[in-house]
Write a protein that holds these residues in place. Structure first.
Motif, mmCIF file in Angstrom:
data_model
loop_
_atom_site.group_PDB
_atom_site.id
_atom_site.type_symbol
_atom_site.label_atom_id
_atom_site.label_comp_id
_atom_site.label_asym_id
_atom_site.label_seq_id
_atom_site.Cartn_x
_atom_site.Cartn_y
_atom_site.Cartn_z
ATOM 1 N N HIS A 274 0.857 -1.185 0.000
ATOM 2 C CA HIS A 274 0.000 0.000 0.000
ATOM 3 C C HIS A 274 0.893 1.235 0.000
ATOM 4 C CE1 HIS A 274 -4.001 -1.607 0.455
ATOM 5 N NE2 HIS A 274 -3.605 -2.413 1.426
ATOM 6 N N VAL A 275 0.657 2.156 -0.935
ATOM 7 C CA VAL A 275 1.431 3.392 -0.994
ATOM 8 C C VAL A 275 0.534 4.615 -0.880
ATOM 9 C CG1 VAL A 275 2.988 4.785 -2.380
ATOM 10 C CG2 VAL A 275 3.269 2.316 -2.320
ATOM 11 N N GLY A 276 -0.541 4.675 -1.671
ATOM 12 C CA GLY A 276 -1.434 5.820 -1.620
ATOM 13 C C GLY A 276 -2.848 5.400 -1.292
ATOM 14 N N GLY A 277 -3.789 6.358 -1.326
ATOM 15 C CA GLY A 277 -5.172 6.043 -1.030
ATOM 16 C C GLY A 277 -5.475 6.211 0.446
ATOM 17 N N ALA A 278 -6.616 5.679 0.858
ATOM 18 C CA ALA A 278 -7.088 5.908 2.219
ATOM 19 C C ALA A 278 -6.172 5.279 3.265
ATOM 20 C CB ALA A 278 -8.504 5.364 2.365
ATOM 21 N N TYR A 279 -5.562 4.155 2.934
ATOM 22 C CA TYR A 279 -4.774 3.445 3.947
ATOM 23 C C TYR A 279 -3.597 4.262 4.469
ATOM 24 C CZ TYR A 279 -1.632 0.058 6.008
ATOM 25 O OH TYR A 279 -0.773 -0.587 6.854
ATOM 26 N N PRO A 280 -2.700 4.761 3.604
ATOM 27 C CA PRO A 280 -1.543 5.481 4.141
ATOM 28 C C PRO A 280 -1.728 6.988 4.156
ATOM 29 C CG PRO A 280 -1.154 5.000 1.865
ATOM 30 C CD PRO A 280 -2.568 4.561 2.173
ATOM 31 N N TYR A 281 -2.866 7.485 3.679
ATOM 32 C CA TYR A 281 -3.071 8.924 3.605
ATOM 33 C C TYR A 281 -4.166 9.351 4.568
ATOM 34 C CZ TYR A 281 -0.304 11.450 0.177
ATOM 35 O OH TYR A 281 0.698 12.123 -0.454
ATOM 36 N N PRO A 282 -3.848 9.415 5.850
ATOM 37 C CA PRO A 282 -4.852 9.785 6.844
ATOM 38 C C PRO A 282 -5.080 11.288 6.930
ATOM 39 C CG PRO A 282 -2.770 9.388 7.935
ATOM 40 C CD PRO A 282 -2.542 9.120 6.460
ATOM 41 N N ASP A 283 -4.684 12.028 5.886
ATOM 42 C CA ASP A 283 -4.816 13.484 5.960
ATOM 43 C C ASP A 283 -6.242 13.943 5.666
ATOM 44 O OD1 ASP A 283 -4.955 13.029 3.244
ATOM 45 O OD2 ASP A 283 -3.176 14.180 2.718
ATOM 46 N N GLY A 284 -7.098 13.041 5.197
ATOM 47 C CA GLY A 284 -8.480 13.391 4.935
ATOM 48 C C GLY A 284 -8.669 14.317 3.758
ATOM 49 N N CYS A 285 -7.725 14.291 2.815
ATOM 50 C CA CYS A 285 -7.764 15.236 1.691
ATOM 51 C C CYS A 285 -8.202 14.612 0.383
ATOM 52 C CB CYS A 285 -6.399 15.903 1.528
ATOM 53 S SG CYS A 285 -5.945 16.917 2.940
ATOM 54 N N GLY A 286 -8.689 13.374 0.417
ATOM 55 C CA GLY A 286 -9.195 12.766 -0.800
ATOM 56 C C GLY A 286 -8.114 12.459 -1.810
ATOM 57 N N THR A 287 -8.474 12.528 -3.080
ATOM 58 C CA THR A 287 -7.562 12.099 -4.141
ATOM 59 C C THR A 287 -6.743 13.237 -4.740
ATOM 60 O OG1 THR A 287 -9.296 12.380 -5.828
ATOM 61 C CG2 THR A 287 -9.102 10.205 -4.774
ATOM 62 N N TRP A 288 -7.059 14.485 -4.396
ATOM 63 C CA TRP A 288 -6.410 15.615 -5.085
ATOM 64 C C TRP A 288 -6.136 16.768 -4.133
ATOM 65 C CZ3 TRP A 288 -4.780 17.090 -10.023
ATOM 66 C CH2 TRP A 288 -4.623 18.471 -10.230
ATOM 67 N N GLN A 289 -4.951 17.334 -4.227
ATOM 68 C CA GLN A 289 -4.637 18.620 -3.618
ATOM 69 C C GLN A 289 -3.565 19.326 -4.442
ATOM 70 O OE1 GLN A 289 -3.535 18.782 0.538
ATOM 71 N NE2 GLN A 289 -5.516 19.653 1.004
ATOM 72 N N GLN A 290 -3.791 20.587 -4.673
ATOM 73 C CA GLN A 290 -2.828 21.425 -5.385
ATOM 74 C C GLN A 290 -2.935 22.841 -4.849
ATOM 75 O OE1 GLN A 290 -1.982 21.140 -9.784
ATOM 76 N NE2 GLN A 290 -3.144 23.052 -9.801
ATOM 77 N N ALA A 291 -1.794 23.436 -4.522
ATOM 78 C CA ALA A 291 -1.786 24.761 -3.911
ATOM 79 C C ALA A 291 -1.842 25.864 -4.951
ATOM 80 C CB ALA A 291 -0.526 24.933 -3.068
ATOM 81 N N ASP A 292 -2.568 26.906 -4.618
ATOM 82 C CA ASP A 292 -2.441 28.191 -5.297
ATOM 83 C C ASP A 292 -1.347 28.939 -4.542
ATOM 84 O OD1 ASP A 292 -2.655 30.924 -6.003
ATOM 85 O OD2 ASP A 292 -4.764 30.694 -6.522
ATOM 86 N N VAL A 293 -0.234 29.199 -5.195
ATOM 87 C CA VAL A 293 0.944 29.733 -4.495
ATOM 88 C C VAL A 293 1.226 31.196 -4.825
ATOM 89 C CG1 VAL A 293 2.037 27.476 -4.248
ATOM 90 C CG2 VAL A 293 2.450 28.814 -6.316
ATOM 91 N N ARG A 294 0.251 31.882 -5.356
ATOM 92 C CA ARG A 294 0.479 33.280 -5.739
ATOM 93 C C ARG A 294 0.751 34.177 -4.536
ATOM 94 N NH1 ARG A 294 -4.737 34.155 -9.427
ATOM 95 N NH2 ARG A 294 -5.565 32.851 -7.744
ATOM 96 N N THR A 295 0.111 33.894 -3.409
ATOM 97 C CA THR A 295 0.323 34.739 -2.227
ATOM 98 C C THR A 295 1.762 34.627 -1.728
ATOM 99 O OG1 THR A 295 -1.991 34.482 -1.573
ATOM 100 C CG2 THR A 295 -0.447 35.218 0.125
ATOM 101 N N ALA A 296 2.301 33.407 -1.723
ATOM 102 C CA ALA A 296 3.695 33.227 -1.305
ATOM 103 C C ALA A 296 4.643 33.987 -2.223
ATOM 104 C CB ALA A 296 4.044 31.739 -1.292
ATOM 105 N N ARG A 297 4.341 33.964 -3.501
ATOM 106 C CA ARG A 297 5.187 34.699 -4.457
ATOM 107 C C ARG A 297 5.084 36.200 -4.247
ATOM 108 N NH1 ARG A 297 2.582 34.351 -9.960
ATOM 109 N NH2 ARG A 297 1.315 35.961 -8.947
#
Length: 323
Positions: A274-297
């Motif tokens: 097991h590498v990804g999915g619900a088992y090793p990803y207890p972050d509760g973020c589902g299948t997708w996350q991507q940051a909008d990083v304009r504020t940091a820039r």
């Protein structure tokens, strides 16, 4: 600049400390539970009064909080991630030092995102598990404290020192065991998850930039690009130099081998890791996350520099040393 660093012994804290120590203008004091700290103090059980006395003695200009817990039950996560931050905020209010607070938050505070979207700081947080809830509560404490403070919402940190329990750490460990055992096939599950992986050394740079800036509120720290775990697995296989076969056992119908690497036995049974999915990803973020990083820039003058291939190569170097 006098800086008080909390949690210097953790995964992120170690690199923040290293980066700050390289700046001759920074006078760093590390406070934490470990023997490597300059001062021993447990934020989860220590009193605001004790921390206030220390702040008044050191009189830092910046306080950076990298302390916290990523695993455990709701009570433990609340104690280490929320109560500890309440102690910091109360101590800073009582102290006369007037220090700026840089709090490390996390992308788990947002919860699941719509595939293909970039999450900006004004998104309504909907954490999907106790870890994200505990970190979001800490963020709300900081934002409502009236302090000069900024919260860096770090997306998925990777690089040297990546914990073995994280998805990429687990993947590297599976490959290490496979090479050691001489297996010819590695079966992996859960490779469809997509995350915004940001190198831990870039995170340290962001913390430094936030310390020097006037930015307040929440700032996302990521690369602005989501990567599938299956693509990361292929890159890791290439940098590791494997010659066996990698099979994704729960991918889309008709998907064949992804890459040629050896195999290892995993928790799902012989030859399955097991590498990804619900088992090793207890972050509760589902299948997708991507940051909008304009504020940091725009507000920190920061953007990521280290590519995922370099991060994975460093993860593999550490894993290979355990053979």
């Amino acid at each position: 600049m006098r800086v008080l660093l909390l949690g210097s012994g953790g995964y992120l804290g170690r690199y923040v400390a290293e980066h700050l120590l390289a700046d001759p203008a920074v006078q760093l004091t590390a406070l934490g539970r470990g023997d490597d700290a300059d001062v021993r103090f447990d934020l989860s059980t220590g009193s605001p009064g004790a921390l206030t006395r220390f702040l008044n003695a050191v009189h830092p200009g910046v306080v950076i909080n990298c302390a916290g817990a990523t695993r455990g039950g709701a009570r433990e996560l609340t104690r280490h991630n929320t109560v500890a931050v309440a102690t910091i905020c109360e101590s800073l209010r009582r102290s006369g030092c007037g220090a700026r607070l840089v709090q490390l938050g996390c992308s788990a505070e947002y919860g699941p995102s719509q595939p293909g979207s970039s999450t900006a700081e004004d998104a309504v947080p909907r954490p999907g598990g106790p870890y994200g809830v505990s970190k979001l509560a800490a963020t709300e404490l900081v934002l409502g404290s009236g302090l000069d403070a900024v919260v860096l919402r770090v997306f998925s940190p990777v690089g040297p020192g990546t914990p073995a329990g994280s998805p990429l750490g687990r993947l590297a460990e599976a490959m290490r065991r496979a090479m050691q055992a001489g297996d010819g096939e590695l079966k992996l599950s859960g490779l469809g998850v997509q995350r915004d992986f940001v190198d831990v050394r870039d995170v340290a740079r962001a913390v430094h930039a936030a310390s020097l800036s006037a930015a307040q509120g929440v700032v996302n720290i990521g690369t602005g690009r989501a990567v599938r775990l299956r693509d990361a697995a292929a890159v890791l296989a290439r940098v590791a130099g494997y010659g066996g076969t990698l099979h994704e056992i729960d991918g889309p119908p008709g998907r064949g081998p992804l890459h040629h690497i050896p195999a290892a036995a995993g928790p799902a049974g012989p030859g399955v890791e097991h590498v990804g999915g619900a088992y090793p990803y207890p972050d509760g973020c589902g299948t997708w996350q991507q940051a909008d990083v304009r504020t940091a820039r725009d507000r920190l003058g920061w953007r990521s520099r280290i590519g995922l291939e370099e991060s994975l190569a460093d993860i593999w170097m550490e894993a290979a040393c355990r053979i």
